[in-house]
Design a protein around this motif. Structure first.
Motif: not given
Length: 115
Positions: A1-16
């Protein structure tokens, strides 16, 4: 779950399309050691996909999962209208009766928990 959360954080930060190194950097910033196998699995599963579309698909799948049963629906509907309160009360009485029956069947076994 932490990996998905980090992926979503990166995505929200502008990294598509975050890569493993981006997710690893986020996890290490909060003191979490990344497992490369799991990290690569998350990245490979989400590679090239739009995060919003993945979330929307997940919502539609969750909508088909039953949660709570009829009693929960009846009791939540009872809060809005008085007509649905009666079936909820009847269902609660049935549950109480079942509990009492199971307690009586325990007495028939010849010993109790605190004897």
């Amino acid at each position: 779950m932490r990996y998905v959360a980090a992926y979503l954080l990166a995505s929200l930060g502008g990294n598509d399309n975050p890569e493993a190194k981006d997710i690893k950097k986020i996890l290490e910033s909060v003191g979490i050691e990344a497992d490369d196998t799991r990290l690569n699995k998350v990245v490979s599963e989400l590679k090239g996909k739009n995060v919003e579309e993945v979330i929307a698909t997940g919502y539609s799948k969750l909508a088909s999962v039953p949660a709570g049963g009829a009693v929960a629906v009846a009791s939540s509907a009872g809060a809005g209208s008085g007509g649905a309160a009666a079936p909820a009360a009847a269902a609660e009485e049935k549950k109480e009766e079942k509990k009492e029956e199971s307690e009586e069947s325990d007495d028939d076994m010849g010993f109790g928990l605190f004897d």
